[in-house]
Design a protein around this motif. Sequence first.
Motif, PDB file in Angstrom:
ATOM      1  N   MET A 104       0.943  -1.130   0.075  1.00 26.14           N
ATOM      2  CA  MET A 104       0.058   0.068   0.099  1.00 26.14           C
ATOM      3  C   MET A 104       0.825   1.185   0.126  1.00 26.14           C
ATOM      4  N   THR A 105       2.018   1.130   0.757  1.00 28.69           N
ATOM      5  CA  THR A 105       2.734   2.366   0.752  1.00 28.69           C
ATOM      6  C   THR A 105       3.493   2.689  -0.602  1.00 28.69           C
ATOM      7  N   VAL A 106       3.535   1.645  -1.461  1.00 27.35           N
ATOM      8  CA  VAL A 106       4.191   2.040  -2.917  1.00 27.35           C
ATOM      9  C   VAL A 106       2.919   2.612  -3.552  1.00 27.35           C
ATOM     10  N   VAL A 107       1.623   2.286  -3.252  1.00 25.83           N
ATOM     11  CA  VAL A 107       0.303   3.102  -3.938  1.00 25.83           C
ATOM     12  C   VAL A 107       0.697   4.415  -3.668  1.00 25.83           C
ATOM     13  N   LEU A 108       0.867   4.685  -2.148  1.00 32.90           N
ATOM     14  CA  LEU A 108       0.950   5.976  -1.599  1.00 32.90           C
ATOM     15  C   LEU A 108       2.040   6.975  -2.275  1.00 32.90           C
ATOM     16  N   MET A 109       3.067   6.220  -2.647  1.00 37.25           N
ATOM     17  CA  MET A 109       4.352   7.166  -2.945  1.00 37.25           C
ATOM     18  C   MET A 109       4.177   7.372  -4.460  1.00 37.25           C
ATOM     19  N   LEU A 110       3.450   6.398  -5.087  1.00 40.33           N
ATOM     20  CA  LEU A 110       2.753   6.655  -6.590  1.00 40.33           C
ATOM     21  C   LEU A 110       2.215   8.067  -6.881  1.00 40.33           C
ATOM     22  N   MET A 111       1.059   7.847  -5.830  1.00 35.37           N
ATOM     23  CA  MET A 111       0.322   9.072  -5.589  1.00 35.37           C
ATOM     24  C   MET A 111       0.950  10.243  -5.450  1.00 35.37           C
ATOM     25  N   LEU A 112       2.005  10.267  -4.475  1.00 28.24           N
ATOM     26  CA  LEU A 112       2.819  11.477  -4.366  1.00 28.24           C
ATOM     27  C   LEU A 112       3.427  12.076  -5.534  1.00 28.24           C
ATOM     28  N   ALA A 113       4.120  10.856  -6.227  1.00 30.38           N
ATOM     29  CA  ALA A 113       4.651  11.503  -7.474  1.00 30.38           C
ATOM     30  C   ALA A 113       3.779  12.257  -8.230  1.00 30.38           C
ATOM     31  N   VAL A 114       2.464  11.524  -8.407  1.00 35.60           N
ATOM     32  CA  VAL A 114       1.386  12.127  -9.407  1.00 35.60           C
ATOM     33  C   VAL A 114       1.071  13.546  -8.858  1.00 35.60           C
ATOM     34  N   LEU A 115       1.107  13.705  -7.634  1.00 35.28           N
ATOM     35  CA  LEU A 115       0.635  14.996  -7.135  1.00 35.28           C
ATOM     36  C   LEU A 115       1.664  16.156  -7.373  1.00 35.28           C
ATOM     37  N   LEU A 116       2.995  15.610  -7.565  1.00 34.96           N
ATOM     38  CA  LEU A 116       3.854  16.631  -8.030  1.00 34.96           C
ATOM     39  C   LEU A 116       3.907  17.447  -9.369  1.00 34.96           C
ATOM     40  N   ILE A 117       2.963  16.667 -10.205  1.00 40.02           N
ATOM     41  CA  ILE A 117       2.752  17.000 -11.528  1.00 40.02           C
ATOM     42  C   ILE A 117       1.855  18.220 -11.428  1.00 40.02           C
ATOM     43  N   PRO A 118       0.732  18.372 -10.889  1.00 39.56           N
ATOM     44  CA  PRO A 118      -0.442  19.678 -10.824  1.00 39.56           C
ATOM     45  C   PRO A 118       0.429  20.904  -9.789  1.00 39.56           C
ATOM     46  N   ILE A 119       1.306  20.378  -8.975  1.00 40.15           N
ATOM     47  CA  ILE A 119       2.156  21.380  -8.370  1.00 40.15           C
ATOM     48  C   ILE A 119       3.051  22.020  -9.229  1.00 40.15           C
ATOM     49  N   TYR A 120       3.613  21.200  -9.989  1.00 38.98           N
ATOM     50  CA  TYR A 120       4.552  21.704 -10.976  1.00 38.98           C
ATOM     51  C   TYR A 120       3.794  22.804 -11.869  1.00 38.98           C
ATOM     52  N   VAL A 121       2.683  22.262 -12.212  1.00 42.07           N
ATOM     53  CA  VAL A 121       1.696  23.244 -13.333  1.00 42.07           C
ATOM     54  C   VAL A 121       1.439  24.493 -12.646  1.00 42.07           C
ATOM     55  N   GLY A 122       1.026  24.448 -11.266  1.00 45.05           N
ATOM     56  CA  GLY A 122       0.699  25.654 -10.445  1.00 45.05           C
ATOM     57  C   GLY A 122       1.797  26.674 -10.189  1.00 45.05           C
ATOM     58  N   ALA A 123       2.950  26.160  -9.976  1.00 41.57           N
ATOM     59  CA  ALA A 123       4.115  26.871 -10.078  1.00 41.57           C
ATOM     60  C   ALA A 123       4.525  27.782 -11.059  1.00 41.57           C
ATOM     61  N   ARG A 124       4.332  26.908 -12.348  1.00 42.46           N
ATOM     62  CA  ARG A 124       4.698  27.825 -13.358  1.00 42.46           C
ATOM     63  C   ARG A 124       3.883  29.024 -13.590  1.00 42.46           C
ATOM     64  N   ASP A 125       4.561  30.023 -14.284  1.00 39.79           N
ATOM     65  CA  ASP A 125       3.876  31.531 -14.728  1.00 39.79           C
ATOM     66  C   ASP A 125       2.958  31.158 -15.665  1.00 39.79           C
ATOM     67  N   GLN A 126       1.617  31.220 -15.562  1.00 40.37           N
ATOM     68  CA  GLN A 126       0.755  31.164 -16.437  1.00 40.37           C
ATOM     69  C   GLN A 126      -0.634  31.923 -16.054  1.00 40.37           C
ATOM     70  N   ASP A 127      -1.888  31.597 -16.745  1.00 46.25           N
ATOM     71  CA  ASP A 127      -3.051  32.448 -16.457  1.00 46.25           C
ATOM     72  C   ASP A 127      -3.680  31.829 -15.097  1.00 46.25           C
ATOM     73  N   VAL A 128      -4.510  32.426 -14.757  1.00 44.21           N
ATOM     74  CA  VAL A 128      -5.039  32.150 -13.371  1.00 44.21           C
ATOM     75  C   VAL A 128      -5.841  31.021 -13.521  1.00 44.21           C
ATOM     76  N   TRP A 129      -6.583  30.784 -14.747  1.00 44.21           N
ATOM     77  CA  TRP A 129      -7.407  29.530 -14.820  1.00 44.21           C
ATOM     78  C   TRP A 129      -6.631  28.098 -15.012  1.00 44.21           C
ATOM     79  N   GLN A 130      -5.505  28.383 -15.456  1.00 41.44           N
ATOM     80  CA  GLN A 130      -4.408  27.121 -15.454  1.00 41.44           C
ATOM     81  C   GLN A 130      -4.203  26.599 -13.910  1.00 41.44           C
TER      82      GLN A 130
END
Lengths: 83, 171
Positions: free
Chosen positions: A1-27
Amino acid sequence: MTVVLMLMLAVLLIPIYVGARDQDVWQRMLAFCSIATKTSIMILVIAVIRSDWAIGVVGVLILSLGNAALMLLAHILRRLNEL
Amino acid sequence: MDEFYIVPIVFLLPLSAVMVVMQTNPYTALVMRGILGAVSALVYALLGAADVSLTDALVGTMLSITLYAIAVRSSLSMRIGAIKLDKNDPLLVPIAKSLSKYFMRLEIVEFPDGDHLNSALEKGEIHCKFDRHETEGCKLLIRVPRLYEILTAAGIPNLSIVLLEKTGAGL
């Protein structure tokens, strides 16, 4: 189960990266929506790992109510473009 | 060391907090605050504090974002008072454009006659007054010095901008 959680953490980093980039407010709103859902699903997975149903109930509540904040914020942001 | 997965998840909290601090636009900072709230709810649930997590998600994120969004929206706006002013007036486009650099909005307040307009300007209900003379052209009388600086720096054509003397009204 912890492997699943680690995978979810890696997937969670994708939208955090998208949010950190300089884009418009709807992105950023899309990234926020994605993160809000992903974190509450992670809370549910943690509840299943520990068999702690108090955390499970909180996870369900955050999953359903967390998007209400998104709706309110989106409504206010949409009205900004009107004069 | 069963629960080694706690450490990388907790590390998301300072990461998203730094992202909030780095924002210059108040609206994107609000969105980032929502992301921080979601991550902190996850971290509190992970550390076993289900009640703290629920409170943070409901009060700390939902309520505070809504209140801050309303506060930012109503404070970052310039209120123009006029007797008759169309929302799609071509003169308003460069004004709105120069204000949008500072994340501000334009709000038009219409008045039935000049007396009401002048008393509203003196009371501080509006930030500036829009006058349209057939011979002299358009004139914008501004009460707030910072708004005057922003609009004169933008250099709007066909519009003379005048800073009013202090009338004692609050900002």
